[in-house]
Structures are given as C-alpha cells and as structure tokens.
Design an enzyme around this catalytic site. Structure first.
Site, PDB file in Angstrom:
ATOM      1  N   VAL A  12       0.777  -1.071   0.059  1.00 47.81           N
ATOM      2  CA  VAL A  12      -0.086   0.077  -0.041  1.00 47.81           C
ATOM      3  C   VAL A  12       0.866   1.239   0.087  1.00 47.81           C
ATOM      4  CG1 VAL A  12      -1.788   1.176   1.153  1.00 47.81           C
ATOM      5  CG2 VAL A  12      -1.765  -1.373   1.195  1.00 47.81           C
ATOM      6  N   ASP A  71     -11.088 -10.975   6.922  1.00 47.84           N
ATOM      7  CA  ASP A  71      -9.480 -10.400   7.618  1.00 47.84           C
ATOM      8  C   ASP A  71      -9.688  -9.225   8.597  1.00 47.84           C
ATOM      9  OD1 ASP A  71      -6.890 -11.069   7.925  1.00 47.84           O
ATOM     10  OD2 ASP A  71      -6.273  -9.794   6.412  1.00 47.84           O
TER      11      ASP A  71
END
Length: 627
Positions: free
Chosen positions: A295, A405
């Site tokens: 990211v 998640d």
C-alpha cells in the site's frame, strides 16, 4: 541463387562479440569481431569483415536503452572469456545473425549467454524472466529458453549452448525469437526479448577457403545478396509485427471498454495517474505491505490524498471478475468502512484506490509506539464502530459481504479517531442461499475461526469470531497475533478465561488505562467471549452484538461456554483439569474451576494449533493465502 553462393565462398568460420566495441581474442583462438551497431526498431548491420550480418525487428515500449545493447561491469567466474560478457545484444521481438559466404558443410555453432540484468538476491527484481526460442537454419532447437533457468537459477553465470548445424547454399541463419513470455518491466522497463553475448561457428571439416583481403571483392556480391535477403526479412517481420500489434491493441481497447462499462468510468484511474500520484511507487510512500500486496500513499491531481494498494500476482482472479467485484464493493458505503474510490485496470497487477486516513491503523495505536493515547471511552466507541461496520456488511448492504480478515491492522482511524474497516482484498460476496461456502482459506493467524481454519467453511460467523478477538485486544491493549517461538508465551484467550473463571475479569484491562467504566468493560469482555465460541452456531449475529454492546439487548440468556480449543491447550500444557461448564454471571463466578495454564499458546482457530503457539505444518499448509 545456390550457384551464386557456391561460387562465392569467402570464409569457413565466424565469431561475433554481440554488443562489443572491439575485436577480442577468445580462449578457442577465434577472433571475435565487434558488433556495436546502433540498431533501431527494424534495421540491419553488416560486420566489418563482410562474412556476417545482424538484423533486429520490434520496438520496445518506453525502452531505457535506444541502442538495444545492455552492459555489465561484472566479472564472470565460470569462463575464460569474461571480456565477451561485458555486453549483450537484445531485441524486443526478433534477432537474427547471418553467416554469409560460408563454405558448405557441418559446423559447430556455439551460442553464449549470460543474464546480468536480473539480480540473484531475494528482491522483487529477481522475479524477472527472459524467455525466447532459438532457431538454427529455420529449425527450432530450443523452446522457451530461459538464460537464468539454464544457469541453475543464477544470474551472472555463463551459459554455453552448442549445436551441429549444416550449412548449405553458403548461408547460416541464427534466429532468436521472443516467445511472448517472461517479464517486460522488471528489472527495468523495456528489458525483455532475446539477448545474446557471443556466438561462433567453426567447421567440422578441413576448410578449403579462408577469408582474406584478396577475396573481398569476390565476396561483395554474396554480401549484397545476403543483405538484401536480411532487409526483406526484416521488412516483412516489421509489417507483420505492426499488424499483430494493431490487432492486439484493438482487442485490448475493446476489453477495457467492456470493463469501464462494468465499473463505471468515474471509478477507473489510469496507471500513469497513479504512478505519478505515488511518485512511481517510491518506497518513501510505502504505508505497509502484506501477503496481498503493498500500500502506497499518493496525492491525486485534484488534491485528494489516497492509499493505492498494489494487489500481488498470487491472486489468479481475472480482470472481468475483478471489475465486477469492484463495482459491487464500490456501492458499499458506511461511516465505519474505508471508502473505495476506484481501481486501475491497465496494469498487470490490479490497483485499488482507497481514502487515506490520518491516524493510521488501530494496531499501531494500541500496540505501537505512536503518539495516540486511547482512553477507555474512545476504545469503547472504536469497538462499537467496528461492530456497526461489520453488521452493515453482513445484514444492511445491498449484497452480503464476508470480510474474512477483520483484525486491528485492518481498522484505520480518521482525524476524529472514528474507526473504519479497510482492506477488502480478501472480501467475498456471500450467497444467502448457502449455509456455508467451502473456499480456499485466507486470513491471519490469531483471528481465524476454528471451522474456517480446519475445514474452509466460510460464513459471516468467521467475521464475528475475528471481531471478538479484536474486542479483547482493545480491552487488554495487547495483540493476539504473536510471531515469537517462545513456549512460555501466554495468549490473551488464556489470560481472559483464567481471570473470567476466577472472578477477576477487570484485571484483564490494559494497565495504561487508569480510569474506565467497569460495567462497559465487563460488557465488552462478555460479548467477546460469546463471539469467540467454538461452534459458529453459538455466536450471535453482528446486529445483536451491536445491541449487546449498547446495552439494548439483554445478555442474561446468552450462554458462555469455555471453547474446547482453550481446554485442549491447557491439557496439552500440563493442566490437571479442564473447564467444560457454563459461566452463570459475567466474569463474577463459574460453575467449575480450572488450574491456570502453565504457558501454552495459540493462534485463533485453535484446534489446528499446538499448545506451544507455533503453527503446526498442517495448519500452515491450509493458510496458503494468509499473511
């Protein structure tokens, strides 16, 4: 034509240093002539001694080196001719070398390669592959030839390939042709296609002619004929390449148009736009990385600060399926969910564009050394916000989504410390008509529900389990995801159950909290224990979890049974008894007692993990997509 070549035999051998700038004497006593021509996208060159030529076709996309020659300063240890491997000639598509006016007969053709643009260390650049086919006299001798693979997986190692080739009509053709495979942008944009460092052809017979100054004029006609043939071949190859490229480009544009229609053009970003926003994905803009990609922080041209997630290539999801899911998730809007602005469909690896939140992740605020100081009222609101976000995904959005998640690192905090669930890289659309979905297990150790870890059964109850773990982490200020190998590590599940059974649940609270609301703490602990029950049927829906946290729902009827995975850990750790009864009051008493664990460990999902806290081989093998 055959008679013309036969009468113009000019030489019986040749040797070329591909990309070299000077003549080099090889260990085989051959003089390797320099091949330093500045070839373009479709061009040819005849060597200084007119007994060989080279032609190239194809055009790189944004090549770093216009001359199509690559250089290396590395010394090669497994050859006596290290000087031949300081350069290599490469081509985007087709690379041909010609022997002109050679005496007819069988020759030993030696091709020498070295891959020195792909480093050996375990860096991302080491994933580069150069794959091409090798043709001699029009016959394919090697299919999908990979230089580094032939060198045993090593770069900077010389690979020598030898073939017996018949020369007829006094002409030899060595053709290296891109197989359409490998990588085009690693380690550097434009480094792909065939490449060769040196080549030679020596006769397997006693030659009767030798190249000399005296027969230059006699070989002139042969050279001209060879060049004409080479030019004609290059032009035909160039025309064919342009035609194929235009057809492929047309197909790509049609596919993109279809994907744009699915996702919606306002939600699609160009690759160049995101590359510019992240400064070419510079490491200084890296916010984090995991098994599903990296990211990067970026700033769009309109001033918006975004988080760009580069999904890894391990996902085999097609672009059409990817676009359909992005279109669906883009419609999911909630104050406790990170907003997905859109995606990029141009690059080989999908790119997701999210809003970027100022205060980072919850795990950094709770367990890191950040400057945030989360008091109990703020922690309670964060816990409640996470529950509301999950409840929306499960029950209130237009489609049911299982996140898969949920964990502290996937909860981000905005400027006002409001929690927002992020990272839908593992999210799956959930079918209301199915009681469970058998799927490939993906997630993080410490947050996996037992039925999901063991059997791959995915329902919304796996998110409920993970929420219970996060709620306990918020209360304790301690992570349930440990990477330590020490056997004496005690996990928060064991701690909270020991204290809960012995009537001291408030001792579980983070020591950094000097003040807290005892009633709210007990409520959160009890809700977390209900959410982490071993059987998914005993876990409540997330809407009921929200009601219990706010006090709108009565928890008196909720049964809290110590999960079997807790008792099994304690038995394995040496406890003489185990607890199997039901707690009658929230952390104040228990129907039976148990000795404290002597130091077992776990990762949530329990039944597959031994008491030491180290994942078993069987458990590790099923988490093949985990982080």
């Amino acid at each position: 034509m055959p008679l013309l070549f036969c009468n113009l035999c000019a030489a019986s051998s040749l040797a070329v240093d591909c990309g070299g700038s000077r003549t080099i004497s090889g260990s085989d006593n051959a003089m390797y002539q320099a091949d330093n021509a500045n070839l373009g996208a479709a061009s040819y060159y005849v060597g200084g001694a007119p007994i060989w030529g080279v032609s190239s076709s194809g055009r790189f996309m944004d090549p770093p080196n216009g001359s199509y020659i690559i250089y290396s300063s590395r010394q090669f240890q497994n050859t006596l001719d290290s000087g031949l491997f300081q350069t290599a000639r490469m081509s985007p598509s087709s690379l041909r070398y010609y022997g002109i006016g050679l005496e007819n007969g069988n020759y030993t053709v030696t091709l020498q390669f070295a891959e020195f643009d792909s480093p050996d260390p375990q860096a991302w650049k080491s994933r580069a592959r150069r794959v091409f086919d090798i043709y001699l006299q029009g016959e394919r001798r090697e299919k999908n030839f990979d230089i580094r693979k032939a060198a045993g997986g090593k770069s900077f190692v010389v690979v020598k390939k030898q073939y017996v080739v018949p020369v007829v009509k006094n002409f030899l053709e060595i053709h290296l042709f891109w197989a359409g495979k490998g990588t085009c942008c690693i380690p550097t944009q434009g480094y792909y296609g065939p490449a060769i460092s040196a080549l030679s052809a020596t006769p397997n017979f006693i030659p009767t002619v030798h190249y000399s100054v005296d027969n230059k004029s006699s070989s002139k006609t042969g050279v001209i004929v060879g060049v004409v043939i080479g030019v004609a071949v290059c032009l035909l190859a160039a025309l064919a390449g342009v035609f194929v490229w235009r057809q492929k480009r047309k197909k790509i544009l049609l596919e993109l148009e279809e994907l744009y229609t699915i996702v919606g053009r306002p939600n699609v970003f160009s690759y160049s736009e995101l590359r510019s926003a992240t400064e070419n994905f510079d490491s200084s803009n890296l916010l984090g990385e995991g098994g599903y990609g990296s990211v990067y922080k970026g700033k769009l041209s309109d001033g918006r600060v975004v988080a760009v997630k580069q999904l890894s290539e391990s996902s085999n999801q097609g672009k059409l399926q990817f676009a359909t899911e992005i279109e669906t998730i883009s419609r999911v809007q909630h104050r406790n969910l990170v907003k997905l602005y859109g995606c990029c469909l141009e690059s080989k690896t999908p790119l997701l564009v999210y809003e970027c939140l100022e205060n980072g992740s919850l795990d950094h605020a709770l367990f890191g050394k950040g400057g945030l100081n989360l008091d109990w009222p703020r922690r309670f609101e964060i816990c409640l916000g996470i529950a509301r976000g999950i409840a929306y995904l499960h029950e209130e959005s237009s489609v049911r989504i299982v996140h898969r998640d949920i964990k502290a690192s996937n909860v981000l905090l905005d400027a006002d410390l409001n929690p927002k669930i992020s990272d839908f890289g593992l999210a799956k659309l959930y079918d209301d008509k199915k009681t469970h979905v058998s799927t490939k297990v993906a997630g993080t150790f410490g947050y996996l529900a037992p039925e999901y870890a063991m059997r791959g059964h995915m329902t919304e109850k796996i998110d409920v389990f993970a929420f219970g773990v996060v709620a306990l982490e918020i209360v304790a200020g301690e992570s349930n995801h440990h990477t330590t190998l020490e056997e004496e590590t005690t996990y928060i599940f064991e701690k909270v159950w020991d204290l809960y059974e012995n009537g001291n649940p408030l001792d579980f609270v983070d020591p950094k909290l000097s003040k807290f609301n005892s009633e709210e703490v007990l409520r959160v602990i009890r809700v977390a224990l209900i959410c982490t029950q071993g059987s998914p049927h005993r876990r409540p829906s997330m809407s009921r979890v929200v009601s219990m946290l706010t006090g709108d729902a009565d928890m008196a009827g909720e049964e809290v049974i110590k999960p079997s995975y807790i008792t099994e850990w304690q038995v394995k750790a040496g406890s003489s008894s185990s607890y199997t009864g039901t707690s009658s009051q929230a952390g104040l008493s228990s129907s039976s007692t148990t000795q404290q664990s002597s130091g077992g460990g776990h990762a949530a999902g329990g039944d597959a993990t031994p008491a030491t806290g180290n994942p078993s081989p069987m458990f590790t093998s099923i988490i093949d997509e985990g982080r």
